[in-house]
Design an enzyme around this catalytic site. Structure first.
Site, short mmCIF file in Angstrom:
data_model
loop_
_atom_site.label_atom_id
_atom_site.label_comp_id
_atom_site.label_asym_id
_atom_site.label_seq_id
_atom_site.Cartn_x
_atom_site.Cartn_y
_atom_site.Cartn_z
N GLU A 30 9.22 -1.25 -28.29
CA GLU A 30 8.53 -2.19 -29.16
C GLU A 30 7.15 -1.72 -29.58
O GLU A 30 6.33 -2.49 -30.07
CB GLU A 30 8.46 -3.56 -28.49
CG GLU A 30 9.86 -4.12 -28.23
CD GLU A 30 9.86 -5.47 -27.56
OE1 GLU A 30 8.76 -5.98 -27.25
OE2 GLU A 30 10.94 -6.02 -27.36
N LYS A 79 14.94 -16.47 -31.18
CA LYS A 79 15.53 -15.21 -31.62
C LYS A 79 16.79 -15.54 -32.42
O LYS A 79 17.75 -16.08 -31.87
CB LYS A 79 15.89 -14.33 -30.42
CG LYS A 79 14.69 -13.82 -29.64
CD LYS A 79 15.13 -13.06 -28.39
CE LYS A 79 13.95 -12.41 -27.68
NZ LYS A 79 14.37 -11.76 -26.41
#
Length: 434
Positions: A207, A343
């Site tokens: 990330e 999400k």
């Protein structure tokens, strides 16, 4: 005209070089929408199913041709022959859920269904000549989110010997999203210099955060605080810290086994000891948010944690709630956590995603719109964050184009909104008493 005339899916690659699904939707008037589906590394066991081929001769079994075929051969004919309009988002999402017929979207795959769901919304926005956030949120979508910037990676997202998966900075004291992004970038670059001076690695994880071999959790925290101060910002006022513990990744046989990631230096903690440890960190450092501090099935532990520190720290359920209104409703009823991580691929449609956000906000829980560790250049989550006035977004560090794309989209949206847009900073944490 808004009638769908073509739907096409293909196999493309995500930020980790793994296959994912891309879907394109076209209407008879020429309106067009394209969506790419993200993928997670640490996944909750109750998430909607990400359909993979399992054929080891292709992409080590991670191909998504089955999901692609399900779009092209099953979903597309239903949409085209049924003469669905791209403006019928809820009806289309409901149709796909029924077409799948399982509780976890295991037949068609959440990656197939979500690709279509988002592509339909993008085509509708294109049809109406509107930005996606405005189409999804109407005139009321105007709040720019506080970025939760994951600048140090641990756990399953890196090879660093730290159990916690993410160490984040939240620039809540900024006057605008633009300023918060600048603060985050300056902290990131100062952190890199500090790591170099210590002789530590500056390679980044999935990330975009650094993954150095810190001596432990507190070493990571102290180093981040040093980077914040180097920018001239004050921890606990301008910038707060956040963790994603991803505790389900090291919860084994009723024990939080830090040794799984930290080796011989890792402690083994009971649920009570895990709560004590997190409370100790909160009392010592300017921490404002903790995600998945307890295992997804340790609801008793979650309740103890919430009762202990839930009035002063945002306690985010990711694996706990998996963007699912049934799970969230149960959590709200039992007083578990005070925030949900959103999400889109955990649940599989835009409609269900918006339902989860609405349920959370009505209950006084915050909703944090989030990326996945396997991302793409798709920026839909930026638009969702603004459309729903979520107030917070979690989309990685200040490196890797798959992360920066989301931040850049928010900069564009902030410019478009101009004086009507707002950045609430600390007020976005309306679930806390402090």
């Amino acid at each position: 005209m808004p009638i769908i005339t073509d739907v096409y899916a293909r196999e493309v690659l995500d930020s980790r070089g793994n296959p994912t699904v891309e879907v394109e939707v076209l209407t008879e008037s020429g309106a067009f929408g394209r969506a790419l589906v993200p993928s997670g590394a640490s996944t909750g066991e109750h998430e909607a199913v990400e359909l993979r081929d399992g054929d080891k001769s292709r992409y080590l079994g991670k191909g998504v041709t089955k999901a692609v075929d399900n779009v092209n051969e099953i979903i597309a004919p239903e949409l085209i022959e049924g003469e669905f309009s791209v403006l019928e988002q809820v009806s289309i999402d409901k149709m796909m859920i029924q077409l799948d017929g399982t509780e976890n979207k295991g037949k068609l795959g959440a990656n197939a269904i979500l690709g279509v769901s988002i592509a339909v919304a993008r085509a509708a926005a294109d049809l109406l000549g509107q930005p996606l956030y405005k189409y999804l949120g109407g005139f009321n979508g105007k709040q720019l989110p506080v970025p939760m910037m994951n600048i140090v990676n641990g756990g399953s997202h890196s090879d660093a010997p730290i159990a916690f998966q993410e160490f984040m900075v939240l620039p809540v004291g900024a006057e605008s999203f633009k300023e918060s992004l600048r603060w985050g970038a300056e902290i990131f670059h100062n952190l890199k210099s500090i790591l170099k001076n210590r002789g530590l690695e500056t390679a980044v994880g999935d990330e975009g955060g650094f993954a150095p071999k810190f001596e432990g959790t507190e070493d990571a925290v102290e180093t981040i605080l040093e980077a914040i101060k180097a920018v001239g910002l004050e921890p606990g006022k301008d910038v707060f810290l956040g963790f994603d513990c991803a505790s389900s990744e090291f919860f084994e046989d009723g024990v939080y086994n830090y040794a799984k990631f930290e080796g011989e230096n890792g402690a083994k903690r009971s649920a009570e000891e895990q709560v004590d440890y997190l409370e100790e960190l909160v009392n010592k450092y300017p921490i404002i948010t903790i995600e998945d501090g307890m295992d997804e099935n340790d609801w008793d532990g979650w309740k103890v944690l919430t009762d202990r520190i839930g009035d002063k720290v945002q306690l985010v359920g990711d694996d706990l709630f998996v963007t699912n209104t049934v799970k969230l409703s149960e959590g709200i009823e039992k007083g578990i956590g005070n925030s949900i991580l959103i999400k889109v691929n955990q649940i599989g449609t835009l409609t269900e995603t918006f339902d989860a956000i609405e349920m959370a906000q009505k209950a006084g829980y915050t909703a944090v719109v989030s990326h996945r560790s396997g991302e793409t250049e798709d920026t839909t989550i930026s638009d969702i964050a603004v459309a729903t006035n979520a107030g917070q977004i979690k989309t990685g560090s200040l490196s890797r184009t798959d992360r920066i794309a989301k931040y850049n989209q928010l900069l564009r949206i902030e410019d478009e909104l101009y004086e009507t847009g707002k950045f609430d900073g600390l007020k976005s944490f309306y679930n806390l008493s402090k």
